[in-house]
Design an enzyme around this catalytic site. Structure first.
Site, short mmCIF file in Angstrom:
data_model
loop_
_atom_site.label_atom_id
_atom_site.label_comp_id
_atom_site.label_asym_id
_atom_site.label_seq_id
_atom_site.Cartn_x
_atom_site.Cartn_y
_atom_site.Cartn_z
N GLU A 1 0.83 -1.21 0.00
CA GLU A 1 0.00 0.00 0.00
C GLU A 1 0.87 1.25 0.00
OE1 GLU A 1 -3.14 0.45 -1.11
OE2 GLU A 1 -3.63 -1.08 0.37
N SER A 17 -11.92 1.07 -5.73
CA SER A 17 -11.58 1.54 -7.06
C SER A 17 -12.73 1.43 -8.07
CB SER A 17 -10.33 0.83 -7.59
OG SER A 17 -9.75 1.69 -8.54
N ASP A 47 -4.52 0.66 -9.85
CA ASP A 47 -5.93 0.28 -10.03
C ASP A 47 -6.24 0.00 -11.49
OD1 ASP A 47 -5.78 1.07 -7.44
OD2 ASP A 47 -7.09 2.81 -7.64
P1 ADP Z 1 -13.11 4.57 -5.33
O1 ADP Z 1 -12.38 4.53 -6.63
O2 ADP Z 1 -12.35 3.94 -4.23
O3 ADP Z 1 -14.49 4.01 -5.42
P2 ADP Z 1 -12.93 7.38 -5.86
O4 ADP Z 1 -13.22 8.59 -5.06
O5 ADP Z 1 -11.61 7.26 -6.49
O6 ADP Z 1 -13.26 6.10 -4.94
O7 ADP Z 1 -13.99 7.26 -7.03
C1 ADP Z 1 -15.37 7.35 -6.72
C2 ADP Z 1 -16.00 8.32 -7.72
O8 ADP Z 1 -15.98 7.74 -9.03
C3 ADP Z 1 -17.46 8.57 -7.45
O9 ADP Z 1 -17.63 9.58 -6.49
C4 ADP Z 1 -17.96 8.98 -8.83
O10 ADP Z 1 -17.62 10.32 -9.11
C5 ADP Z 1 -17.12 8.10 -9.75
N1 ADP Z 1 -17.83 6.87 -10.12
C6 ADP Z 1 -17.36 5.63 -10.01
N2 ADP Z 1 -18.25 4.72 -10.45
C7 ADP Z 1 -19.31 5.41 -10.88
C8 ADP Z 1 -20.59 5.06 -11.44
N3 ADP Z 1 -20.93 3.79 -11.67
N4 ADP Z 1 -21.45 6.07 -11.74
C9 ADP Z 1 -21.11 7.35 -11.53
N5 ADP Z 1 -19.94 7.73 -10.99
C10 ADP Z 1 -19.04 6.80 -10.67
MG MG Z 2 -10.58 5.56 -7.06
#
Ligand code: ADP
Ligand code: MG
Length: 384
Positions: free
Chosen positions: A35, A128, A177
């Site tokens: 990590e 991710s 990722d």
């Molecule tokens: P993680 O990647 O760990 O889930 P992040 O903050 O990097 O967290 O990414 C999350 C963001 O990605 C959400 O807040 C949104 O803006 C976007 N996102 C991811 N998947 C979707 C989805 N299926 N629909 C809309 N937005 C998405």
């Molecule tokens: Mg992310």
């Protein structure tokens, strides 16, 4: 044919014509170990999840791009192919639009398209969802641009997805990722050497060993996460500069002891010791000794908590509860300050671990976490 079936056939034909040209998926991931090393030229060992973002894509005859998501917080986006770069798109759409921009930058002539996404990767949980969104859209757009899906294309897509996240969304993440989303092998974790991007699947054999990997989503994300990420990267760059190495991952523990600043020394100790733990864990797994990996997970968590200072009370609570209820080992995973932890649990102990985690959070007045039993899924692919 009766009038009724004529109508049904016409209806079907219309639905078929208006429907997507294809559906692509890309997985979320958990990082088993390694990590905060991907921006230090270190090795990490993520595993693609059996949870994906799906992108249904319909090619248009013009230069418009329409993006929609079934996430209730995601506003639909409409723009032109030429207007998708840095500064043009905000919010969630930046991940998908950014990929289309970066592919064009890489010389791939992406057509105008309608993209509808749906995901069962929890958003913002450190699993991710962002890279899974980018990579599903990237593979879809490249194939619809006429590129054949081969390892060289996937390398281009990894770079485009990283550029989208770094330059369009403005999140300074490393490439772990996107790499695992595009290169994972089902049933295996993916060892990534972030110095040169070389990857190797590491079959896990968890089920054969009677083990379950449990993700514990704390459902908390502390606001300081983004600023602290930048500060940790800056600390690592400074430590590398003081030690005279290009990337901190090249340093040894003896080098680390030469750092006089206690904060930089602790940061560097995490990075260098974490990379060593990755190598140890991979050696154990390859020797069929996956059940002996727990203490490395625990040591990784302690290092992230004490030396790298990216844990959170929620993560420390679920990790401690999981290990005291029978998990062989547990650690925070992802960037930290909330998000998720993983626990390596004998199958028979899963109910006890889940109950203990919920109880510990309730006793401390913390948000109720969600637990997910996960397995290793395949890389991004066309499913329809
Ligand atoms: P993680 O990647 O760990 O889930 P992040 O903050 O990097 O967290 O990414 C999350 C963001 O990605 C959400 O807040 C949104 O803006 C976007 N996102 C991811 N998947 C979707 C989805 N299926 N629909 C809309 N937005 C998405
Ligand atoms: Mg992310």
């Amino acid at each position: 044919m009766t009038g009724q079936s004529d109508r049904a056939v016409a209806e079907l034909a219309r639905a078929w014509r208006a429907g997507p040209d294809g559906v692509w998926t890309a997985p979320g991931r958990v990082n088993l170990i390694g990590e905060h090393v991907d921006y230090n030229g270190g090795r990490c060992l993520p595993m693609a999840l059996d949870r994906v973002t799906a992108a249904a894509v319909h090619v248009r005859g013009d230069d418009q791009v329409q993006l929609s998501s079934d996430d209730p917080d995601a506003e639909p986006f409409t723009g032109r192919l030429t207007d998708l770069g840095p500064g043009c798109v905000s919010g969630w759409a930046g991940y998908a639009a950014g990929v289309l921009w970066a592919l064009q930058q890489a010389g791939i002539e992406v057509p105008g398209m309608d993209v509808a996404v749906s995901s069962d990767v929890p958003l913002g949980a450190g699993l991710s969802s962002s890279a899974s969104l980018e990579c599903a859209v990237a593979l879809a757009a490249a194939e619809l641009a006429g590129r054949s899906d081969d390892p060289a294309l996937r390398r281009v897509l990894i770079g485009a997805a990283i550029r989208a996240e770094n330059e369009v969304v403005g999140a300074a993440t490393g490439g772990m990722d996107q790499t695992v989303a595009l290169l994972a092998v089902e049933g295996a974790a993916l060892l990534i050497d972030t110095r040169d991007g070389v990857t190797a699947p590491v079959p896990l054999g968890l089920a054969e060993a009677g083990l379950q990997l449990l993700v514990i989503d704390t459902r908390v994300r502390h606001e300081l996460a983004d600023g602290q990420y930048g500060k940790r990267r800056a600390d690592c760059e400074e430590a590398a500069r003081l030690l005279g190495v290009g990337l901190l991952g090249e340093a040894t523990l003896a080098d680390v002891d030469r750092l006089t600043d206690p904060r930089l020394r602790a940061r560097a100790r995490h990075v260098v010791s974490e990379i060593a733990r990755v190598d140890e864990l991979v050696a154990l797994v390859r020797a069929g000794r996956v059940a002996e990996c727990g203490s490395l997970l625990n040591a990784s968590h302690a290092s992230l908590r004490d030396d790298y200072e990216v844990s959170a009370v929620e993560l420390d609570t679920v990790v401690a509860a999981a290990t005291s209820a029978g998990a062989l080992g547990a650690r925070m995973t992802g960037g930290g300050f909330g998000g998720s932890a993983i626990a390596l649990v004998p199958e028979s102990a899963v109910p006890d671990v889940e109950a203990a985690v919920l109880r510990a959070c309730a006793e401390r007045g913390l948000t109720r976490p969600a637990t997910l039993a996960v397995t290793s899924g395949p890389a991004a692919r066309r499913v329809f």
